[in-house]
Design an enzyme around this catalytic site. Sequence first.
Site, PDB file in Angstrom:
ATOM      1  N   ASP A 262       0.918  -1.141   0.000  1.00 51.63           N
ATOM      2  CA  ASP A 262       0.000   0.000   0.000  1.00 51.63           C
ATOM      3  C   ASP A 262       0.954   1.185   0.000  1.00 51.63           C
ATOM      4  O   ASP A 262       1.612   1.455   1.014  1.00 51.63           O
ATOM      5  CB  ASP A 262      -0.861  -0.006   1.263  1.00 51.63           C
ATOM      6  CG  ASP A 262      -1.767   1.216   1.309  1.00 51.63           C
ATOM      7  OD1 ASP A 262      -1.327   2.289   0.866  1.00 51.63           O
ATOM      8  OD2 ASP A 262      -2.902   1.102   1.785  1.00 51.63           O
ATOM      9  N   HIS A 263       1.062   1.872  -1.126  1.00 54.01           N
ATOM     10  CA  HIS A 263       2.172   2.836  -1.237  1.00 54.01           C
ATOM     11  C   HIS A 263       2.055   3.979  -0.231  1.00 54.01           C
ATOM     12  O   HIS A 263       3.036   4.663   0.047  1.00 54.01           O
ATOM     13  CB  HIS A 263       2.320   3.349  -2.681  1.00 54.01           C
ATOM     14  CG  HIS A 263       1.307   4.383  -3.082  1.00 54.01           C
ATOM     15  ND1 HIS A 263       0.034   4.077  -3.461  1.00 54.01           N
ATOM     16  CD2 HIS A 263       1.390   5.724  -3.154  1.00 54.01           C
ATOM     17  CE1 HIS A 263      -0.626   5.188  -3.758  1.00 54.01           C
ATOM     18  NE2 HIS A 263       0.179   6.202  -3.581  1.00 54.01           N
TER      19      HIS A 263
ATOM     20  N   HIS B 284      -5.818   2.767   1.551  1.00 57.09           N
ATOM     21  CA  HIS B 284      -5.086   3.933   2.042  1.00 57.09           C
ATOM     22  C   HIS B 284      -5.737   4.564   3.277  1.00 57.09           C
ATOM     23  O   HIS B 284      -5.081   4.863   4.266  1.00 57.09           O
ATOM     24  CB  HIS B 284      -4.955   5.002   0.949  1.00 57.09           C
ATOM     25  CG  HIS B 284      -4.365   4.490  -0.339  1.00 57.09           C
ATOM     26  ND1 HIS B 284      -3.386   3.535  -0.371  1.00 57.09           N
ATOM     27  CD2 HIS B 284      -4.623   4.803  -1.635  1.00 57.09           C
ATOM     28  CE1 HIS B 284      -3.048   3.283  -1.636  1.00 57.09           C
ATOM     29  NE2 HIS B 284      -3.805   4.035  -2.413  1.00 57.09           N
TER      30      HIS B 284
HETATM   31  C1  BG6 Z   1      -3.834   4.686  -5.965  1.00 57.12           C
HETATM   32  C2  BG6 Z   1      -5.227   4.724  -6.509  1.00 57.12           C
HETATM   33  O1  BG6 Z   1      -3.672   3.607  -5.081  1.00 57.12           O
HETATM   34  O2  BG6 Z   1      -3.559   5.895  -5.272  1.00 57.12           O
HETATM   35  C3  BG6 Z   1      -5.428   5.925  -7.395  1.00 57.12           C
HETATM   36  O3  BG6 Z   1      -5.479   3.534  -7.242  1.00 57.12           O
HETATM   37  C4  BG6 Z   1      -5.005   7.199  -6.712  1.00 57.12           C
HETATM   38  O4  BG6 Z   1      -6.774   6.030  -7.826  1.00 57.12           O
HETATM   39  C5  BG6 Z   1      -3.633   7.050  -6.080  1.00 57.12           C
HETATM   40  O5  BG6 Z   1      -5.024   8.254  -7.654  1.00 57.12           O
HETATM   41  C6  BG6 Z   1      -3.315   8.243  -5.199  1.00 57.12           C
HETATM   42  O6  BG6 Z   1      -1.999   8.158  -4.749  1.00 57.12           O
HETATM   43  P1  BG6 Z   1      -1.227   9.454  -4.277  1.00 57.12           P
HETATM   44  O7  BG6 Z   1       0.081   8.936  -3.765  1.00 57.12           O
HETATM   45  O8  BG6 Z   1      -1.096  10.323  -5.480  1.00 57.12           O
HETATM   46  O9  BG6 Z   1      -2.069  10.095  -3.218  1.00 57.12           O
END
Ligand code: BG6
Length: 504
Positions: free
Chosen positions: A185-186, A248
Amino acid sequence: MNAPRPPEPVVFIIFGGAGDLTWRKLIPSLFTLHLNRSLPEQFAIIGVDRAAFTDVTLRARLRAGVRQFSDPGPIKPREWNEFAARISYQRADFAAAGTYRILAKHLAALDESWGAKATRIFHLATPPSLVGVIPKLIAAAGLARERTRSRIVVEKPIGSDLESARRLNATLKRSFQEAQIFRIDHYLGKETVQNILAFRFANPMFEPIWNRRYVDFVTITVAEDVGIGHRGGYYDKAGELRDMVQNHLMQLLCLVAMEPPVFYGADEIRNKKVDVLHALRPIPPEDVSARAVRGQYGRGSIQGKRVCGYLEEQDVAKDSQTETFAALKLSVDNWRWQDVPFYVRAGKRLPRQLTEIVVHFRRVPHRSFPASAMPDWQPARVVICIQPDEGIVLQIHAKQPGGLMRLRLVDMQFSYRKTFKVPSPPAYATLLHDVMINDATLFMRSDQVEAAWAALMPVLESWDATAPGNFPNYEAGSWGPGESDTLLMREGHTWFASAGAGAK
Ligand code: BG6
């Protein structure tokens, strides 16, 4: 990034090596690690994919991705060439057993050339449907056998509901042990997300007030100004609840609500996080409409630019009922948080990009100052700004200069940019490095993924079963449908978005 070098040697095998994720995130992050001297000396990347590339043409494409998606300044040819020499390409069919036999030979040849057995990291940067196929074939080729030196990295979404997540976890565990599986989960790789633990548990003054006695409610916002870009095919089947909230937002909720860990270790931290998910009050089906709000954007304008509605986006069904906005009221049923609402919201095409957690404090037990001292009373708050302005703001009451006792909220700020003066490392660089050093703290364990799905199932089932009937129901560039405000207003609460252009 002052990360230690992982033990040598390491081979990174990317399934989907010619795909979007590799191009946008994985290679730029690995290149950042290379520039920081955080990769092992003996290191190789093997891209596996169906597209017609050679080593040379793939490297050229990946270089363009680094130029576009990372910020190392102009790429120095010597640095790039040194890095690119480690990349090779295998054009292959993911579903054919022969692919894995060829790969096994390649890996054995690398071990031989290094004179040592490499750690093998299999990263599935493929569509979710292949996550059920590839691990089995890796295992069948004998490549998962050595538990300590073969790892698999899987991207979200892990399933599309509780049942499919369980199936997928079971499939993974038939080929790999849990300790070998790194579910990304980045958000967990973001510096500011990791800092929540430091803020809460390395300072003695916050933990004593971090509970129902002092906290009135908590809001968590993940707002994006972007739409869905070219991802309509995936997103229209997923929607915001599955795409953002299940992973997230739930991670952020866990970090803000968890109990103090006894030590900083992968399982200890993940145990404490999963406790929060287990404490989430189940949402009875008949209460879904009172506790959950969905929305879909129509046309509108964002920062002065006209944008189309969701139904006009590429690869989206013209009568799609998919939500691009979700807000929920959640309750954590434990001693610390009983009766403290946690409101979470996420949406596309909101006024600006903003991810923040706001802890809103109760009024002081006795008001010493007359009401006239603060006609427009607002709660003191802790604002944890995850992005884009990374930092923490304490909003506290202060006396305004002058003869009268007039109070207003003022900010005490900690800004990453001003304090550390270096950009935070990309989340993926942190995460990929952690896989190499075998640290699973920032990765999702199977029980956590399933507990997050379980908590959301009543909402998912109710939304899947009943058409909203009023989509699109918010204008692009607004903060979502009006019902999202009502969700909080019913309890005398309001959303909060910290200062910045378009702040509410
Ligand atoms: C991803 C989603 O996990 O996270 C996307 O699939 C989203 O829909 C993205 O745009 C948002 O990531 P960040 O790091 O730009 O907030």
